[in-house]
Scaffold this active site. Sequence first.
Site, PDB file in Angstrom:
ATOM      1  N   GLU A   1      -9.281 -28.225  39.107  1.00 11.17           N
ATOM      2  CA  GLU A   1     -10.032 -27.564  40.182  1.00 11.17           C
ATOM      3  C   GLU A   1      -9.527 -26.143  40.391  1.00 11.17           C
ATOM      4  O   GLU A   1      -8.319 -25.904  40.448  1.00 11.17           O
ATOM      5  CB  GLU A   1      -9.890 -28.353  41.483  1.00 11.17           C
TER       6      GLU A   1
ATOM      7  N   LYS B   1     -29.660 -26.969  24.967  1.00  7.65           N
ATOM      8  CA  LYS B   1     -31.022 -26.910  24.421  1.00  7.65           C
ATOM      9  C   LYS B   1     -30.998 -26.029  23.161  1.00  7.65           C
ATOM     10  O   LYS B   1     -30.295 -26.383  22.217  1.00  7.65           O
ATOM     11  CB  LYS B   1     -31.980 -26.465  25.516  1.00  7.65           C
TER      12      LYS B   1
ATOM     13  N   ARG C   1     -23.930 -31.065  26.595  1.00  2.00           N
ATOM     14  CA  ARG C   1     -24.629 -31.058  27.883  1.00  2.00           C
ATOM     15  C   ARG C   1     -23.747 -30.357  28.897  1.00  2.00           C
ATOM     16  O   ARG C   1     -22.627 -30.801  29.175  1.00  2.00           O
ATOM     17  CB  ARG C   1     -24.902 -32.487  28.372  1.00  2.00           C
TER      18      ARG C   1
ATOM     19  N   ASP D   1     -33.629 -18.177  34.739  1.00  2.00           N
ATOM     20  CA  ASP D   1     -33.195 -19.481  34.240  1.00  2.00           C
ATOM     21  C   ASP D   1     -33.599 -19.565  32.774  1.00  2.00           C
ATOM     22  O   ASP D   1     -34.760 -19.806  32.446  1.00  2.00           O
ATOM     23  CB  ASP D   1     -33.858 -20.582  35.068  1.00  2.00           C
TER      24      ASP D   1
ATOM     25  N   THR E   1     -28.630 -23.939  30.727  1.00  2.00           N
ATOM     26  CA  THR E   1     -27.969 -25.108  30.171  1.00  2.00           C
ATOM     27  C   THR E   1     -27.376 -24.681  28.840  1.00  2.00           C
ATOM     28  O   THR E   1     -27.736 -23.647  28.279  1.00  2.00           O
ATOM     29  CB  THR E   1     -28.966 -26.255  29.911  1.00  2.00           C
TER      30      THR E   1
ATOM     31  N   TYR F   1      -7.397 -32.676  35.228  1.00  2.00           N
ATOM     32  CA  TYR F   1      -8.011 -32.078  36.425  1.00  2.00           C
ATOM     33  C   TYR F   1      -7.659 -30.603  36.527  1.00  2.00           C
ATOM     34  O   TYR F   1      -6.505 -30.236  36.370  1.00  2.00           O
ATOM     35  CB  TYR F   1      -7.523 -32.796  37.695  1.00  2.00           C
TER      36      TYR F   1
HETATM   37  C1  LIG Z   1     -33.395 -28.243  31.457  1.00  2.00           C
HETATM   38  C2  LIG Z   1     -33.596 -27.256  32.555  1.00  2.00           C
HETATM   39  C3  LIG Z   1     -32.847 -27.292  33.716  1.00  2.00           C
HETATM   40  C4  LIG Z   1     -31.961 -28.451  34.130  1.00  2.00           C
HETATM   41  O1  LIG Z   1     -31.008 -28.841  33.324  1.00  2.00           O
HETATM   42  P1  LIG Z   1     -30.298 -30.272  33.507  1.00  2.00           P
HETATM   43  O2  LIG Z   1     -29.096 -30.081  32.674  1.00  2.00           O
HETATM   44  O3  LIG Z   1     -31.264 -31.284  33.004  1.00  2.00           O
HETATM   45  O4  LIG Z   1     -29.980 -30.446  34.949  1.00  2.00           O
HETATM   46  C5  LIG Z   1     -33.011 -26.278  34.638  1.00  2.00           C
HETATM   47  N1  LIG Z   1     -33.894 -25.297  34.426  1.00  2.00           N
HETATM   48  C6  LIG Z   1     -34.673 -25.246  33.331  1.00  2.00           C
HETATM   49  C7  LIG Z   1     -35.635 -24.138  33.163  1.00  2.00           C
HETATM   50  C8  LIG Z   1     -34.558 -26.240  32.369  1.00  2.00           C
HETATM   51  O5  LIG Z   1     -35.355 -26.199  31.295  1.00  2.00           O
END
Ligand SMILES: *Cc1c(COP(=O)(O)O)cnc(C)c1O
Length: 423
Positions: free
Chosen positions: A58, A231, A237, A202, A228, A56
Amino acid sequence: MHEPAVPHLHAEDPEIAGMVEAEARRQYEKLRLIASENYVSPAVLEAAGSVLTNKYSEGYEGRRYYEGQQVIDPLEALAVRRAQELFGAEHANVQPYSGSPANLAVYLAFLEPGDPVMGLSLPMGGHLTHGWSVSATGKWFRPVRYDVRADTGRVDMDQVRDLALKERPKVIWCGGTAIPRTIDFPAFAEIARETGAVLAADIAHIAGLIAGGAHPSPVGHADVITTTTHKTLRGPRGAMIMSTAEHAKAVDKAVFPGLQGGPHNQTTAAIAVALREAAQPGFAAYARQVVANAVVLAAALRDRGYDLVSGGTDNHLILIDLTKKGIGGKPAAQALDRAGIELNYNAVPFDTRKPFDPSGLRVGTAAITTRGLGEELMPQVAAWMDEVVQAAAKGDESVVERVAAQIRELLASYPMPGWTATP
Ligand SMILES: *Cc1c(COP(=O)(O)O)cnc(C)c1O
């Protein structure tokens, strides 16, 4: 066999071990074209599976609410430093549990409930968390949505400016989940400046392309950047938020204590490993190859009469409009999956069909490029896709088994990180 091997799991819980092996085999045998997925390295898997999960932590470096941070403090600091260096960002927070919580932290940092927030509409390629109605972000804030142009399939920057001037959103989101074209960060930044909005980029889908120099960076244009890590960036993840120094405090406070408790230290370690991998010259070559593969695959699909949203791609992602092909996205995606080609059905802009069976297919090249597939194979991939879609439109299942076997045979020559073929 899964790599790293899971002997203790086989001994303790053969049922789960069997599922881990089965999923690894499935990933080995299929052409994985889901645009948001990839294969991480065995090093990332080892970090993510380590005893760091027991701890932990925090708080932040030097300001924790639990003792025993002798290792976690420098570990998280290293992950943060690697993120700052890779992207050239002034500030980075590596604690968000995933992309959606990272985006929620942006709302907590910069908006009050009911404030206007602007984002690309979901069926046009945006993300749920950019103010879509079923998301908390659409329920608790006042969404303003921009679109892509019907004639070009690209974001309508004139509309973005007009809407921003009229609605005065506190935050403008750029980026999304089904955008096949380069995002014009400088143009968004100019509109945000003019309208007094915070620009949030994003980059979940394209973070690896940006790190590898295959897509322009939002750094220097966006006030805050969320991504994220799983990807195109090819990490575990998880997620990160980067920002200018000015917003560092607001971002950190929003993540903890605003939204989350203890960070997932095993994920932090795996993110750090992935960031180091992404800083190697080989990763820039990977990012370029991802785009090169997508461009050739798009051209091959176009040659076979497929309509592509925006006419093609600049990045890792292709959005196919099946309207003229006489089959919906869902039955096409299901038939392709049976044939060993894994992708997802997706809405296309101005879709006339329902969200559960829209008109499109979304395709990405990040995972197959990690396997080592190059441009020369993309016409073959398009040919397989076309054959299965055409057969499915006629209700013909006869090609499915043969294509799946051909794909298994091809992929046997392309090693998968995380799996060793047993003799
Ligand atoms: C995949 C994605 C997310 C969310 O990611 P999670 O890990 O699935 O919550 C947010 N914004 C965009 C543009 C994404 O492609």
